[in-house]
Design a protein around this motif. Structure first.
Motif, mmCIF file in Angstrom:
data_model
loop_
_atom_site.group_PDB
_atom_site.id
_atom_site.type_symbol
_atom_site.label_atom_id
_atom_site.label_comp_id
_atom_site.label_asym_id
_atom_site.label_seq_id
_atom_site.Cartn_x
_atom_site.Cartn_y
_atom_site.Cartn_z
ATOM 1 N N HIS A 190 4.552 5.316 -2.962
ATOM 2 C CA HIS A 190 3.432 6.052 -2.352
ATOM 3 C C HIS A 190 2.103 5.592 -2.944
ATOM 4 O O HIS A 190 1.110 5.490 -2.234
ATOM 5 C CB HIS A 190 3.595 7.563 -2.567
ATOM 6 C CG HIS A 190 4.605 8.161 -1.630
ATOM 7 N ND1 HIS A 190 4.957 9.485 -1.662
ATOM 8 C CD2 HIS A 190 5.357 7.600 -0.639
ATOM 9 C CE1 HIS A 190 5.865 9.722 -0.730
ATOM 10 N NE2 HIS A 190 6.130 8.591 -0.099
ATOM 11 N N HIS A 241 1.382 2.775 -3.702
ATOM 12 C CA HIS A 241 1.084 1.493 -3.041
ATOM 13 C C HIS A 241 0.793 1.699 -1.548
ATOM 14 O O HIS A 241 0.798 0.731 -0.778
ATOM 15 C CB HIS A 241 2.279 0.536 -3.169
ATOM 16 C CG HIS A 241 2.422 -0.066 -4.542
ATOM 17 N ND1 HIS A 241 2.929 0.626 -5.602
ATOM 18 C CD2 HIS A 241 2.124 -1.304 -5.003
ATOM 19 C CE1 HIS A 241 2.949 -0.162 -6.672
ATOM 20 N NE2 HIS A 241 2.459 -1.332 -6.337
ATOM 21 N N GLU A 242 0.614 2.955 -1.164
ATOM 22 C CA GLU A 242 0.415 3.313 0.250
ATOM 23 C C GLU A 242 1.571 2.881 1.120
ATOM 24 O O GLU A 242 1.410 2.514 2.285
ATOM 25 C CB GLU A 242 -0.912 2.744 0.777
ATOM 26 C CG GLU A 242 -2.091 3.447 0.162
ATOM 27 C CD GLU A 242 -3.414 2.802 0.535
ATOM 28 O OE1 GLU A 242 -3.473 2.121 1.564
ATOM 29 O OE2 GLU A 242 -4.360 2.988 -0.246
ATOM 30 N N GLU A 244 6.076 3.385 1.919
ATOM 31 C CA GLU A 244 7.074 4.449 2.101
ATOM 32 C C GLU A 244 8.444 3.925 1.705
ATOM 33 O O GLU A 244 8.717 2.732 1.840
ATOM 34 C CB GLU A 244 7.063 4.893 3.578
ATOM 35 C CG GLU A 244 7.832 6.164 3.864
ATOM 36 C CD GLU A 244 7.474 7.346 2.933
ATOM 37 O OE1 GLU A 244 8.128 7.478 1.871
ATOM 38 O OE2 GLU A 244 6.548 8.097 3.262
ATOM 39 N N LYS A 276 -4.193 -5.279 6.018
ATOM 40 C CA LYS A 276 -4.887 -4.077 5.525
ATOM 41 C C LYS A 276 -6.274 -4.348 4.994
ATOM 42 O O LYS A 276 -7.196 -3.608 5.240
ATOM 43 C CB LYS A 276 -4.046 -3.453 4.414
ATOM 44 C CG LYS A 276 -3.123 -2.410 4.962
ATOM 45 C CD LYS A 276 -3.181 -1.184 4.124
ATOM 46 C CE LYS A 276 -3.958 -0.120 4.818
ATOM 47 N NZ LYS A 276 -3.572 1.209 4.637
#
Ligand code: ADP
Length: 412
Positions: free
Chosen positions: A379, A381-382, A384, A407
């Motif tokens: 999380h 690390h953005e 899932e 990104k």
């Protein structure tokens, strides 16, 4: 019960009755207080004229606080939205009954806003006066006994809503406290057990080696020292996990992000894992290369190591397939084994702190911290992480991490 205080509905017309029933339905399925109040006020407006409404709740014996206000008709932009009803609300609470009042604050023939009609109603939940509901009409019409009667229904239902809301809050607070206590008990039990086991080995073998009455041959000495060495590693790992877990919980775990080649990292990881355990059967399938992401390499390696060591622990003898591909603008990494799998009812809990699947092989040691830490790191690390498992067939962990050039606009 509040319904006892609600008046005889015979005097209400069909439209008014419909509105009151609609309001009572909002109360029974109420979830979020402000949203429910919005809905009730919206319905009330169809049968009851008012410009502004404010709901005051008792803070303590002396003070009341506005907890909800809506300006609907005239005076929508009035500055005094909340202040205007306060004297009325105070009187309602002091006298414990309905207050109807007219107030003229200037030349109302030129400005209707200066001619104000107030209606204040007590909000009674259980046996307690919990606050007051105050309506205002600018420039009339004045509140008749019929209007007051209808407003009493509205106030009665709003009071129920508060009672319901308070009960729900109290219950969820109690439940959260109990759960916390349970978690703390589980924590102490799990951690003590996990610390005591390796310590027991270390103490036992060290004491044995120190005995004066026995001369241990070199092989036995090495064997005992190896056990002490391994158990010390295990203790160290356990304490590091505990520290990580509490740092993650308090948000103080530092991450150092940098661009990394995910494909290279996974290849290195598998080579390293094989060099530690030559029986480990790991198959790496890099479908995309090169693939760059922003990551903290130490923390990400910790996640991968954890998934690999879980596969070794819980799916002994199985091949572990590690696959790197992409899904939309994310890297997709799979760790898949053909072990015993995880029962469907346990699957949603495996990322919870201290959760271990019950009735599993008890000789497999662990604390239930590993996957909790993995999820928090991913999380951060953005990304899932999810798990999929068929009981008896195997388990697959999926990790999704944002690809760098998508990104951040940087080149891969
Ligand atoms: P630990 O291994 O310390 O118990 P984890 O948080 O790493 O804690 O894992 C939580 C639980 O999930 C484990 O106790 C185990 O029951 C289950 N589990 C994890 N990985 C696997 C796997 N590959 N196969 C079957 N069960 C697994």
């Amino acid at each position: 019960m509040m319904t006892d205080k609600i008046q005889d509905p015979e005097n209400l017309n069909t439209q008014e009755l419909d509105a009151i029933y609609a309001i009572s339905r909002v109360v029974t399925r109420a979830s979020e207080l402000d949203a429910s109040l919005d809905e009730i006020i919206g319905i009330a407006r169809t049968v009851f004229i008012f410009d502004n409404v404010v709901l005051y709740v008792n803070q303590n014996e002396e003070s009341i606080e506005p907890s909800y206000a809506r300006a609907i008709g005239r005076g929508r932009n009035s500055e005094s939205d909340l202040a205007w009803g306060e004297p009325i609300a105070k009187d309602v609470l002091k006298e414990g009954k309905i207050v109807v009042r007219q107030e003229i604050t200037g030349d109302f023939t030129k400005d209707r806003m200066k001619d104000r009609y107030f209606l204040g109603l007590p909000l009674i939940a259980g046996d307690q006066n919990v606050g007051a509901l105050v309506f205002v009409r600018y420039g009339g019409p004045q509140f008749t006994p019929e209007h007051t009667h209808l407003a009493e229904y509205i106030a009665g239902h709003i009071a129920q809503l508060y009672e319901h809301g308070n009960l729900v809050t109290q219950l969820s607070r109690l439940e959260a406290e109990r759960q916390l206590e349970r978690l703390q008990d589980d924590f102490v039990a799990t951690v003590s057990h996990e610390l005591i086991t390796p310590l027991g080995f270390i103490k036992g073998y060290a004491t044995t080696l120190l005995r004066d009455d026995t001369n241990w041959d070199e092989n036995t000495r090495r064997e005992f020292l190896t056990i002490i060495d391994e158990e010390t590693d295990r203790l160290k790992e356990l304490i590091e996990n505990l520290l990580d877990s509490s740092r993650l919980q308090s948000g103080t775990l530092r991450m150092e992000f940098q661009p990394i080649r995910l494909d290279t990292m996974i290849r290195d990881l598998s080579l390293r894992a094989k060099s530690f355990d030559e029986n480990l059967n790991i198959e790496v399938n890099l479908q995309i290369s090169p693939l760059k992401i922003r990551a903290d390499p130490t923390r990400l390696a910790q996640v991968f190591d954890n998934l690999l060591s879980n596969a070794v622990k819980y799916a002994p003898g199985s091949t572990v397939n590690v696959t790197l591909g992409t899904q939309d603008d994310h890297a997709h990494i799979e760790f898949s084994d053909q072990g015993p799998g995880i029962p469907a009812e346990d699957l949603p809990n495996i990322f919870t702190r201290f959760y271990r699947v019950p009735n599993q092989n008890r000789s497999v040691r662990g604390t239930g911290l590993g996957l909790f830490i993995c999820r928090r790191i991913i999380h951060a690390h953005e990304g899932e992480i999810t798990a999929e498992s068929k009981f008896g067939e195997g388990t697959t962990f999926h990790i999704y991490l944002p690809i760098m050039n998508h990104k951040s606009g940087e080149d891969s």
